[in-house]
Enzyme design. Structure first.
Site, mmCIF file in Angstrom:
data_model
loop_
_atom_site.group_PDB
_atom_site.id
_atom_site.type_symbol
_atom_site.label_atom_id
_atom_site.label_comp_id
_atom_site.label_asym_id
_atom_site.label_seq_id
_atom_site.Cartn_x
_atom_site.Cartn_y
_atom_site.Cartn_z
ATOM 1 N N GLU A 195 116.587 45.905 -29.653
ATOM 2 C CA GLU A 195 116.989 47.305 -29.505
ATOM 3 C C GLU A 195 116.031 47.977 -28.538
ATOM 4 O O GLU A 195 114.813 47.858 -28.674
ATOM 5 C CB GLU A 195 116.940 48.005 -30.863
ATOM 6 C CG GLU A 195 117.316 49.464 -30.811
ATOM 7 C CD GLU A 195 117.258 50.136 -32.176
ATOM 8 O OE1 GLU A 195 117.792 51.252 -32.290
ATOM 9 O OE2 GLU A 195 116.670 49.566 -33.125
ATOM 10 N N HIS A 201 116.652 42.986 -35.903
ATOM 11 C CA HIS A 201 116.341 43.097 -34.494
ATOM 12 C C HIS A 201 114.883 43.482 -34.294
ATOM 13 O O HIS A 201 114.224 43.948 -35.214
ATOM 14 C CB HIS A 201 117.239 44.149 -33.824
ATOM 15 C CG HIS A 201 117.139 45.506 -34.438
ATOM 16 N ND1 HIS A 201 118.031 45.951 -35.389
ATOM 17 C CD2 HIS A 201 116.264 46.521 -34.255
ATOM 18 C CE1 HIS A 201 117.701 47.180 -35.757
ATOM 19 N NE2 HIS A 201 116.624 47.548 -35.082
ATOM 20 N N GLU A 219 111.226 47.627 -41.024
ATOM 21 C CA GLU A 219 112.332 48.470 -41.475
ATOM 22 C C GLU A 219 113.158 47.652 -42.452
ATOM 23 O O GLU A 219 113.732 46.631 -42.086
ATOM 24 C CB GLU A 219 113.208 48.879 -40.295
ATOM 25 C CG GLU A 219 114.488 49.584 -40.692
ATOM 26 C CD GLU A 219 115.468 49.724 -39.535
ATOM 27 O OE1 GLU A 219 116.685 49.713 -39.808
ATOM 28 O OE2 GLU A 219 115.027 49.827 -38.366
ATOM 29 N N HIS A 271 109.484 48.406 -34.323
ATOM 30 C CA HIS A 271 109.671 47.866 -35.670
ATOM 31 C C HIS A 271 110.488 46.582 -35.654
ATOM 32 O O HIS A 271 111.129 46.267 -34.669
ATOM 33 C CB HIS A 271 110.350 48.894 -36.584
ATOM 34 C CG HIS A 271 111.742 49.270 -36.173
ATOM 35 N ND1 HIS A 271 112.000 50.402 -35.434
ATOM 36 C CD2 HIS A 271 112.942 48.687 -36.376
ATOM 37 C CE1 HIS A 271 113.302 50.487 -35.217
ATOM 38 N NE2 HIS A 271 113.905 49.455 -35.777
#
Length: 138
Positions: A116, A73, A55, A5
């Site tokens: 991430e 991110h 997100e 995401h």
């Protein structure tokens, strides 16, 4: 590796959902409220798309986002978070948030984009990662 995401911080969750869902046609996949962290996460995807999601992160306490802070991110699921982090360190990459828990780490691209890394499943905590402190911000 699997793309998961892209996170974007929003200041008005309802207005953002109107834009992303009513405007762009994305669909809400799931939502979670975190009382302790004081934020709401809403995951969206394009109809029929099995790829990455958007997100939306809504922080309950007002915050002014400058310098692109509203972009959070990129996230990737990985098969061996310890092996990948070691590989990145061997290339000279700083591990900003080490995978102390065997599940999640953060690094930055050369241009400062936060990435991430999420372990596919969970690995038991291992040294040196379990004792490694955070470095900088992610």
């Amino acid at each position: 590796m699997q793309y998961l995401h892209t996170m974007v911080r929003v200041t008005d969750i309802e207005e953002s959902l109107r834009f992303y869902c009513e405007g762009l046609g994305l669909e809400e996949v799931r939502r979670s409220d975190n009382e302790k962290g004081r934020y709401t996460l809403v995951f969206l995807k394009a109809p029929g798309d099995t790829g990455g999601e958007v997100e939306l992160t809504y922080n309950w306490d007002p915050e002014v986002y400058t310098g692109g802070r509203n972009f959070g991110h990129l996230a990737y699921r990985v098969k061996d978070i310890y092996g990948l982090c070691q590989h990145l360190m061997d290339l000279g990459v700083t591990i900003n948030r080490p995978p102390r828990d065997g599940h999640m780490a953060f690094v930055r691209s050369p241009d400062g984009v936060s990435i991430e890394l999420i372990q596919d499943g969970h690995l038991a905590p291992q040294e040196p990662w379990a004792s490694m402190p955070n470095t900088g911000s992610w």
